[in-house]
Scaffold this active site. Structure first.
Site, PDB file in Angstrom:
ATOM      1  N   SER A 323       0.783  -1.087   0.078  1.00 11.75           N
ATOM      2  CA  SER A 323       0.102  -0.042   0.062  1.00 11.75           C
ATOM      3  C   SER A 323       0.832   1.103   0.008  1.00 11.75           C
ATOM      4  CB  SER A 323      -1.089   0.114   1.135  1.00 11.75           C
ATOM      5  OG  SER A 323      -0.191   0.206   2.360  1.00 11.75           O
ATOM      6  N   HIS A 324       0.408   2.486  -0.398  1.00  9.70           N
ATOM      7  CA  HIS A 324       0.978   3.678  -0.532  1.00  9.70           C
ATOM      8  C   HIS A 324       1.476   4.046   0.759  1.00  9.70           C
ATOM      9  CE1 HIS A 324      -1.020   5.143  -4.306  1.00  9.70           C
ATOM     10  NE2 HIS A 324      -0.123   4.443  -4.608  1.00  9.70           N
ATOM     11  N   ALA A 325       0.782   3.732   1.881  1.00 10.30           N
ATOM     12  CA  ALA A 325       1.248   4.149   3.362  1.00 10.30           C
ATOM     13  C   ALA A 325       2.402   3.356   3.705  1.00 10.30           C
ATOM     14  CB  ALA A 325       0.107   4.065   4.228  1.00 10.30           C
TER      15      ALA A 325
END
Length: 372
Positions: A323-325
């Site tokens: 995921s981006h985070a």
């Protein structure tokens, strides 16, 4: 004024668009489109309207391609706005303007950490109504890590769903099937979040054959681009589409099943940190976060990037390694543990917590302190 996506270059259109253009020129499955290049945009109505009309006025994806995106040292993952399923000239132009303006958003400004705002180009390309979408990382050892969920990709990249995970290596597939509770889908001119039927929630999103197919495609992309890649993809009726490819800025931890701690999740980012737990359920809680806190949250979408600049670590209830985070946490060198069920209710606000991001382990090491 407009540049065909297949003709995009880094100096005019940014690395994201240029990479997609290179893949298109190699006859790889990339949705076609156009790019509004760096510089003053001028009157976009006639050329955008002409392109949409020639393409049959399809729903499109409007995505950023900033000069600082998709680099070898910093990805800017999720820091600028994207819009899916946009249809009609007026709506597309509104999305383009919003995409251009997002270079000044709080999350993009925090990610740059004082650096000058980059030039911004905008990609407009055919929207892909994904049945399944995800992210895959190619690795130097020849293996491919794939994460996937039902529907469109933002559910996965924004950490709002815990995805299935597949490791393709040495002619075999190792899988972990998650409880995928929601999907994001296009419904006419907009997007809707749907509850996944109970019988489908723990059904594998990919067969082994499809995982091998995606891994082969990923290796082709890495060979064309000359380095291991972080690739976003979608499947429509079993046909794969490439939506983005960029260098891997920081390797994720190796998946593991050995969890010594009572609270366990998916390893997201290397490192260990100890600090006070700060339960954050949404933007209203952002002001409570102090430097050195361990974020405990339902998920972290890209809008939460400013918190990752001051937190010592992060624990989420949903999300995946790709995921981006999680990518931003690795770039910020803070440990992250994802998909710890009921973390926001199990971990008291203010309790001292130790997070081991490489092992996916969370331990309460002290009682909650007063205050909030």
């Amino acid at each position: 004024m407009l540049v065909p996506l297949a003709a995009a270059t880094v100096d005019r259109c940014g690395a994201k668009a240029a990479t997609l253009g290179m893949l298109l020129r190699q006859d790889l499955p990339v949705p076609d489109g156009i790019v509004i290049p760096f510089g003053p945009a001028g009157d976009l109505v006639p050329p955008v309207a002409d392109w949409l009309e020639s393409a049959g006025d399809p729903p499109v994806a409007v995505r950023s391609s900033a000069a600082n995106e998709d680099g070898a040292l910093a990805s800017a993952a999720g820091q600028h706005d994207s819009f899916l399923g946009v249809q009609g000239v007026a709506a597309v132009l509104d999305a383009v303007r919003a995409c251009l303006a997002s270079v000044w958003s709080a999350r993009a400004t925090a990610y740059r950490d004082g650096a000058e705002a980059p030039a911004m180009a905008v990609i407009v390309q055919r929207h892909v109504d994904a049945d399944v979408a995800g992210v895959m990382f190619t690795r130097a050892d020849g293996s491919t890590l794939i994460e996937s969920s039902w529907g469109l990709g933002p559910s996965l990249v924004e950490g709002r769903v815990t995805p299935d995970s597949y490791v393709v290596a040495d002619g075999s597939v190792t899988r972990r099937i998650a409880d995928k509770r929601t999907s994001l889908d296009r419904n006419g001119p907009g997007l809707v979040v749907r509850r996944v039927p109970p019988a489908q929630r723990r059904t594998a999103t990919l067969s082994d054959a499809t995982a091998f197919q995606l891994a082969d495609l990923a290796r082709t992309v890495a060979a064309v681009l000359g380095a291991p890649q972080d690739i976003e993809w979608a499947l429509v009726d079993g046909v794969p589409w490439l939506l983005q490819a960029r260098p891997i800025t920081a390797e994720p931890p190796t998946p593991t099943t050995a969890h010594p701690a009572p609270l366990t999740g998916i390893p997201g980012s290397h490192g260990t940190a100890t600090g006070p737990a700060r339960v954050v359920r949404g933007p209203a809680d952002f002001p409570t976060v102090r430097p050195g806190d361990i974020l405990i949250c339902p998920h972290t979408d890209p809008a939460w990037t400013p918190l990752l600049s001051i937190a010592a670590g992060v624990v989420t209830e949903t999300g995946g390694t790709l995921s981006h985070a999680a990518i931003v946490a690795r770039e910020k060198h803070i440990p992250a543990v994802l998909a710890v069920e009921a973390a926001t209710t199990t971990i008291p606000n203010g309790a001292t917590v130790t997070v081991n991001g490489a092992k996916g382990a969370v331990q309460l090491t002290g009682c909650a302190r007063g205050g909030s």
